[in-house]
Design an enzyme around this catalytic site. Structure first.
Site, short mmCIF file in Angstrom:
data_model
loop_
_atom_site.label_atom_id
_atom_site.label_comp_id
_atom_site.label_asym_id
_atom_site.label_seq_id
_atom_site.Cartn_x
_atom_site.Cartn_y
_atom_site.Cartn_z
N LYS A 1 1.02 -1.28 -0.08
CA LYS A 1 0.03 -0.06 0.01
C LYS A 1 1.04 1.04 0.00
O LYS A 1 1.97 1.16 0.71
CB LYS A 1 -1.05 0.07 1.17
CG LYS A 1 -0.41 -0.38 2.71
CD LYS A 1 0.69 0.03 3.26
CE LYS A 1 0.76 1.57 3.46
NZ LYS A 1 1.97 2.32 4.19
N TYR B 1 -4.58 3.90 6.25
CA TYR B 1 -4.91 2.87 7.46
C TYR B 1 -6.23 3.39 7.71
O TYR B 1 -7.36 2.82 8.16
CB TYR B 1 -3.92 2.80 8.19
CG TYR B 1 -2.67 1.98 7.82
CD1 TYR B 1 -2.75 0.46 7.90
CD2 TYR B 1 -1.50 2.52 7.40
CE1 TYR B 1 -1.59 -0.10 7.67
CE2 TYR B 1 -0.29 1.88 7.18
CZ TYR B 1 -0.53 0.41 7.13
OH TYR B 1 0.64 -0.19 6.85
P1 NDP Z 1 12.19 1.38 2.86
O1 NDP Z 1 12.78 2.61 2.44
O2 NDP Z 1 12.77 0.60 4.08
O3 NDP Z 1 12.71 0.13 1.63
C1 NDP Z 1 12.42 0.36 0.25
C2 NDP Z 1 13.35 -0.52 -0.56
O4 NDP Z 1 13.12 -0.42 -2.08
C3 NDP Z 1 14.90 -0.30 -0.41
O5 NDP Z 1 15.46 -0.77 0.60
C4 NDP Z 1 15.62 -0.78 -1.60
O6 NDP Z 1 15.79 -1.97 -1.63
C5 NDP Z 1 14.27 -0.69 -2.80
N1 NDP Z 1 14.54 0.67 -3.51
C6 NDP Z 1 14.56 0.63 -4.87
N2 NDP Z 1 14.69 1.77 -5.19
C7 NDP Z 1 14.78 2.53 -4.31
C8 NDP Z 1 15.00 4.22 -4.38
N3 NDP Z 1 14.97 5.01 -5.39
N4 NDP Z 1 14.62 4.70 -3.03
C9 NDP Z 1 14.62 3.94 -1.79
N5 NDP Z 1 14.64 2.53 -1.87
C10 NDP Z 1 14.60 2.07 -3.04
O7 NDP Z 1 10.67 1.32 2.79
P2 NDP Z 1 9.96 0.45 3.50
O8 NDP Z 1 10.20 -0.92 3.56
O9 NDP Z 1 9.43 0.97 4.65
O10 NDP Z 1 8.44 0.68 2.54
C11 NDP Z 1 8.19 -0.04 1.47
C12 NDP Z 1 6.81 -0.14 0.78
O11 NDP Z 1 6.05 -1.00 1.91
C13 NDP Z 1 6.12 1.22 0.72
O12 NDP Z 1 5.32 1.42 -0.09
C14 NDP Z 1 5.37 0.98 2.03
O13 NDP Z 1 4.07 2.02 1.99
C15 NDP Z 1 4.98 -0.31 2.30
N6 NDP Z 1 4.77 -0.58 3.69
C16 NDP Z 1 3.86 -1.31 4.00
C17 NDP Z 1 3.58 -1.60 5.38
C18 NDP Z 1 2.69 -2.47 5.78
O14 NDP Z 1 2.51 -2.71 7.18
N7 NDP Z 1 2.01 -2.87 4.73
C19 NDP Z 1 4.69 -1.08 6.55
C20 NDP Z 1 5.87 -0.42 5.72
C21 NDP Z 1 5.90 -0.15 4.55
P3 NDP Z 1 16.93 -2.99 -2.42
O15 NDP Z 1 18.29 -1.92 -1.47
O16 NDP Z 1 16.82 -4.00 -1.98
O17 NDP Z 1 16.90 -2.54 -3.68
#
Ligand code: NDP
Length: 375
Positions: A146, A230
């Site tokens: 989401k 949410y």
């Molecule tokens: P993070 O910033 O922690 O992780 C995002 C990951 O995306 C990075 O670690 C990286 O992984 C990859 N990535 C690729 N391109 C980019 C970029 N340009 N900038 C940053 N990251 C990039 O985010 P979250 O894990 O917190 O959130 C990710 C998604 O999950 C969002 O859409 C958020 O809304 C959703 N979410 C949902 C939750 C829920 O409870 N349902 C809770 C938290 C988040 P890599 O290094 O492996 O390429």
């Protein structure tokens, strides 16, 4: 930003979920024509479907991967990452073979990998559309985090890609599998304490500077996109209704540097059929977390409401006595079962699109200062 955007068990779960409450919030009839009609192939390993997580950030690392050790119907088969240094730890911890490890450039080759059935997109919001569409292009089922996308137009493209692929699609709405939130839905829609008079909710945390969540380009907006969604969801499943109009105001920007591109906080008021009001707010500058329904014979509430666990629930008859679950494991198992049994997802793409439409309407109301009608 470190990267640029490139190129008869499901019935049991369903019974224990919103649909089991006899709700009509989101019936299979709301799905786009054809979106659930094609039979799906089901490569199977030990009876479990293989999931590949796309984007190994906080949520994938801290919640989804550990949850996949607790799932019965799916397992962590592969990863897609743009950060090679993350690979050794994941390989070792989750026993992932080299041939199931991809990056964003060779991601489309996943179509040739029979061990991966489901793509789970866990990237920054603005990347959801591209990686979901490419996932369907690779002939896989897709779960997308989401908010589904940052525009309704992107949602439409994602749904069109799903239809073309004839695969299942689900949004990472884990609270549809949380017993406390399901109880709010039961109490509200079954009018256990009479008709609802008002629903309110708020979600907020402090967002540190320098992350994609504060970038309009990557997040599509501020705390509304990330946290307010949410509250929007909570209001819909607690009332069993969708809103018909919205007004909204932006909160004061006390930190215009950190919040240069997105709102720091905002609040909105939904109108529902029959005069029910829904007062919501979202902020990146304070800790707040509740969902409350005021009914004719008293109020019921979750506080906190949106956590991964440790919800507390209060009703006029006393505290909710419910056993917490691993929400993510339940959510992914339900999706795997919907694939195995060729049934619609409980939290389908159409629901994600509906919510993005509401988020956009809230922003429009905030920008214009006018009431925005929702069909
Ligand atoms: P993070 O910033 O922690 O992780 C995002 C990951 O995306 C990075 O670690 C990286 O992984 C990859 N990535 C690729 N391109 C980019 C970029 N340009 N900038 C940053 N990251 C990039 O985010 P979250 O894990 O917190 O959130 C990710 C998604 O999950 C969002 O859409 C958020 O809304 C959703 N979410 C949902 C939750 C829920 O409870 N349902 C809770 C938290 C988040 P890599 O290094 O492996 O390429």
């Amino acid at each position: 930003m470190k990267k640029t955007i490139g190129s008869s068990r499901r019935n049991f779960l369903y019974q224990s979920g919103l649909a089991g409450l006899g709700m009509t919030l989101f019936s299979p009839a709301d799905l786009l024509p054809g979106s659930s009609s094609k039979p799906t192939t089901m490569p199977d390993k030990n009876g479990k479907l293989g999931i590949a997580l796309v984007g190994l950030g906080n949520y994938a690392t801290g919640q989804l991967a550990p949850a996949l050790l607790q799932t019965e119907h799916c397992y962590l088969a592969g990863i897609v990452t743009g950060t090679p240094s993350k690979i050794p730890t994941w390989k070792e911890k989750y026993n992932i073979p080299d041939e199931n490890i991809y990056n964003y450039d060779n991601y489309d080759r996943i179509k040739d990998n029979k061990n991966i059935d489901i793509i789970y997109v866990v990237l920054p919001n603005s990347m959801h559309a591209e990686y979901t569409i490419r996932g369907f292009g690779a002939g896989k089922h897709v779960i997308c985090e989401k908010p589904m996308a940052i525009t309704v137009e992107d949602c439409d493209k994602m749904l069109a890609a799903q239809q073309k692929a004839g695969k299942k699609f689900s949004i990472g709405y884990r609270l549809h599998f949380d017993p406390f939130n399901l109880e709010m839905a039961r109490l509200g829609t079954q009018k256990v304490f009479g008709n609802l008079k008002k629903i309110s909710g708020a979600f907020g945390f402090k967002a540190e500077a320098g992350q994609w969540r504060l970038s309009k380009q990557y997040a599509g907006g501020g705390p509304l996109m990330d946290l307010g969604i949410y509250v929007v969801q909570g209001m819909c499943y607690t009332s069993g209704m969708n809103p018909i109009a919205v007004t909204a105001v932006e909160g004061e920007k006390t930190d215009p540097v950190r919040f240069k591109e997105v709102e720091q906080s905002l609040s909105w008021e939904f109108e529902f059929q029959g005069g029910l009001k829904g007062e919501g707010s979202a902020t990146y500058d304070a800790l707040t977390n509740f969902l409350k329904a005021e009914a004719e014979q008293g109020s019921f509430e979750l506080k906190p409401a949106y956590n991964y666990g440790r919800q507390r629930g209060y009703t006029p008859n006393g505290d909710m006595q419910l056993t917490p679950v691993n929400q993510q494991a339940k959510q992914m198992d339900a999706f795997a079962l919907s694939i195995k049994n060729n049934q619609p997802s409980i939290v389908p793409g159409e629901m994600g699109r509906r919510d993005v439409k509401y988020l956009q309407a809230i922003y429009e109301a905030m920008r214009t200062g006018k009431k925005v009608k929702l069909s």
